[in-house]
Design a protein around this motif. Structure first.
Motif, PDB file in Angstrom:
ATOM      1  N   PHE A 136      -2.288   2.587  -0.950  1.00  0.00           N
ATOM      2  CA  PHE A 136      -1.771   3.231  -1.334  1.00  0.00           C
ATOM      3  C   PHE A 136      -1.326   4.938  -0.809  1.00  0.00           C
ATOM      4  O   PHE A 136       0.094   5.348  -0.336  1.00  0.00           O
ATOM      5  CB  PHE A 136      -1.023   2.992  -2.639  1.00  0.00           C
ATOM      6  N   ALA A 137      -2.092   5.510  -0.690  1.00  0.00           N
ATOM      7  CA  ALA A 137      -2.362   7.115  -0.500  1.00  0.00           C
ATOM      8  C   ALA A 137      -2.003   7.081   1.713  1.00  0.00           C
ATOM      9  O   ALA A 137      -1.172   7.337   1.679  1.00  0.00           O
ATOM     10  CB  ALA A 137      -3.205   8.470  -1.050  1.00  0.00           C
ATOM     11  N   THR A 138      -2.857   6.253   1.970  1.00  0.00           N
ATOM     12  CA  THR A 138      -2.647   6.460   2.971  1.00  0.00           C
ATOM     13  C   THR A 138      -1.261   6.019   3.654  1.00  0.00           C
ATOM     14  O   THR A 138      -0.773   6.292   4.470  1.00  0.00           O
ATOM     15  CB  THR A 138      -3.762   5.215   3.278  1.00  0.00           C
ATOM     16  N   LEU A 379       5.723  -0.867  -1.996  1.00  0.00           N
ATOM     17  CA  LEU A 379       3.892  -0.839  -1.090  1.00  0.00           C
ATOM     18  C   LEU A 379       3.138  -1.568  -2.658  1.00  0.00           C
ATOM     19  O   LEU A 379       2.590  -2.217  -2.543  1.00  0.00           O
ATOM     20  CB  LEU A 379       4.061   0.669  -0.381  1.00  0.00           C
ATOM     21  N   ALA A 380       3.765  -0.469  -3.801  1.00  0.00           N
ATOM     22  CA  ALA A 380       3.050  -0.874  -5.131  1.00  0.00           C
ATOM     23  C   ALA A 380       2.598  -2.286  -5.212  1.00  0.00           C
ATOM     24  O   ALA A 380       1.655  -3.095  -6.257  1.00  0.00           O
ATOM     25  CB  ALA A 380       3.094  -0.424  -6.124  1.00  0.00           C
ATOM     26  N   LYS A 381       4.324  -2.803  -5.264  1.00  0.00           N
ATOM     27  CA  LYS A 381       4.508  -4.656  -5.145  1.00  0.00           C
ATOM     28  C   LYS A 381       3.087  -5.149  -4.775  1.00  0.00           C
ATOM     29  O   LYS A 381       2.688  -6.360  -5.060  1.00  0.00           O
ATOM     30  CB  LYS A 381       5.097  -5.010  -5.213  1.00  0.00           C
ATOM     31  N   VAL A 382       2.838  -4.913  -3.087  1.00  0.00           N
ATOM     32  CA  VAL A 382       2.454  -5.568  -2.100  1.00  0.00           C
ATOM     33  C   VAL A 382       0.258  -5.412  -2.191  1.00  0.00           C
ATOM     34  O   VAL A 382      -0.059  -6.213  -2.992  1.00  0.00           O
ATOM     35  CB  VAL A 382       2.510  -5.054  -0.876  1.00  0.00           C
ATOM     36  N   ILE A 383       0.717  -4.039  -3.268  1.00  0.00           N
ATOM     37  CA  ILE A 383      -0.864  -3.960  -2.975  1.00  0.00           C
ATOM     38  C   ILE A 383      -1.692  -4.757  -4.663  1.00  0.00           C
ATOM     39  O   ILE A 383      -2.488  -5.008  -4.813  1.00  0.00           O
ATOM     40  CB  ILE A 383      -1.214  -1.896  -3.199  1.00  0.00           C
TER      41      ILE A 383
END
Length: 437
Positions: A136-138, A379-383
């Motif tokens: 996520f951070a990247t 992004l969080a949902k995809v991860i």
């Protein structure tokens, strides 16, 4: 242009001060978590240094500050001429008249990217996979932070509209706060949240972290003048004034609300003041810095309670302090800005400026907040759907320090409550002296 040794020396120092803020944040956040996840919390800050540094060197500086190109694309993101810091690794100075080597400027701005990423982690304490956080951070720093930095500081569309953000209220704090809120809504609440006490396990660590943040923030704010002049001094003292005012306002609010003032409150209040004065420190008079700090301390003290009313588990109050504090500081400039950053920019409306400046100061936080929230949520949902963002319930209850890192923050197994640890780890009886009757 010839290198200005004084400016360069100060900016090297300022960059080091800002970098120190991330380990300081690790202490601040680490102390606020429960003992079983202190190391994981601190690791999330430390790995942000690694992730953001690598991304910045490879393409981040270029995407944020390379103004090559024209048209709509350059209003959104920078060019590609400085990939790998190409063209900066020489003695050439920036072309802005500061006399500072380009690499020094790049290092200074890199530290801002680092701490912005680390700030988000405070909302996710106790319950996320370390690997998922690294991914996520990247991605987040690449597709959210770098473009937003370009919008405001790199010649992008908000910069062209005349937004004032001296040191990062919008780019850093609103950006990180909105992202934290989005991820929190995706990953859900901690096990037992709202039923079990989840108090800070080590308040001395919190105070140490807040002190390091306060210290490093002088580089964060005063360094953002990119020179050594009167505005540098103004930003420096305004940082101190607003921070003290906010810390005082927070503990007064606590006293009125709860009947007592706390060490967590004074530390959190100080950070709220630092956040709020960040966008304004070089633009306002000291009296205005005091007002901004006092308002931020009082408002943020109440804002951190919103999570209980609205039902989102922002573990360490990233939303209540950084998002709310950043908005207060950014919008306040529309009212009390006294020193335009560049020719043609307007002052605040209370000092004779047009209402259009207030409009821009509202537009910036709204645009950045919405962009960061939406992209972070996706992004969080995809991860979460692919590799999973949360640890299992069993791992969370046991503690992510042991289950993720195979370590504990406090190894007390060799210490006996009534004895002293021997060299081989066994407890021995305490030495006593015979007392004659």
């Amino acid at each position: 242009m010839k290198i200005d040794s004084g400016t360069t020396a100060w900016m090297l120092t300022a960059a080091a001060l800002v970098l120190l803020m991330t380990p300081g944040l690790a202490f601040f956040y680490g102390g606020m978590t429960r003992a079983k996840s202190v190391l994981n919390m601190m690791m999330m800050s430390w790995v942000s240094i690694i992730v953001a540094t690598i991304a910045w060197v490879l393409y981040g500086h270029s995407l944020a500050f390379d103004e090559a190109g024209s048209g709509v694309v350059n209003k959104i993101v920078g060019g590609l001429d400085n990939l790998g810091l190409a063209g900066l690794a020489d003695t050439a100075t920036k072309d802005d008249g500061t006399g500072m080597p380009s690499l020094v400027f790049s290092m200074f701005q890199m530290t801002f990217a680092i701490i912005t990423v680390a700030l988000i982690s405070g909302g996710l304490a106790d319950r996320v996979k370390f690997g998922a956080w690294v991914v996520f951070a990247t991605v987040w720093v690449s597709i959210v932070y770098f473009p937003v930095a370009h919008w405001v500081w790199g010649g992008g569309w908000l910069s062209n509209l005349g937004i004032e953000d001296f040191a990062g209220g919008t780019v850093v704090h609103i950006n990180a706060g909105a992202a934290a809120l989005a991820v929190v809504l995706v990953i859900g609440k901690r096990v037992g949240w709202g039923r079990e006490p989840m108090r800070p396990h080590n308040l001395p660590l919190v105070l140490l972290g807040a002190g390091l943040l306060w210290f490093g923030w002088f580089g964060f704010n005063a360094g953002s003048e990119l020179a050594v002049d009167g505005t540098t001094g103004l930003a420096f003292i305004n940082t101190q004034i607003a921070t003290a005012a906010a810390a005082g306002a927070w503990i007064v609010a606590e006293k009125l609300r709860d009947g007592h003032s706390t060490s967590l409150g004074i530390a959190s209040g100080a950070v709220a003041g630092l956040v709020a004065i960040t966008p304004a420190c070089g633009f306002v008079d000291p009296w205005a810095a005091f007002v901004i700090g006092a308002i931020a301390g009082a408002v943020c003290a109440y804002a951190v309670g919103l999570k209980h009313r609205l039902g989102y588990d922002d573990s360490l109050d990233v939303v209540g302090v950084h998002l709310v504090g950043g908005v207060i500081g950014a919008v306040a400039l529309g009212f009390v800005a006294a020193y335009p950053f560049a020719d043609g920019q307007a002052k605040g409306i209370l000092l004779g400026g047009p209402i259009s400046q207030l409009g821009v100061q509202v537009l910036g936080p709204v645009a950045v907040g919405l962009y960061s929230f939406v992209v972070s949520w996706i992004l969080a949902k995809v991860i979460d759907r692919t590799m999973g963002f949360r640890v299992t319930q069993e791992q969370e209850v046991a503690g992510v320090d042991v289950t993720t890192h195979a370590e504990t923050g406090y190894d007390l197994g060799t210490i006996h409550s009534s004895g002293v640890a021997s060299p081989n780890g066994a407890a021995t009886a305490p030495v006593s002296k015979k007392v004659d009757a």
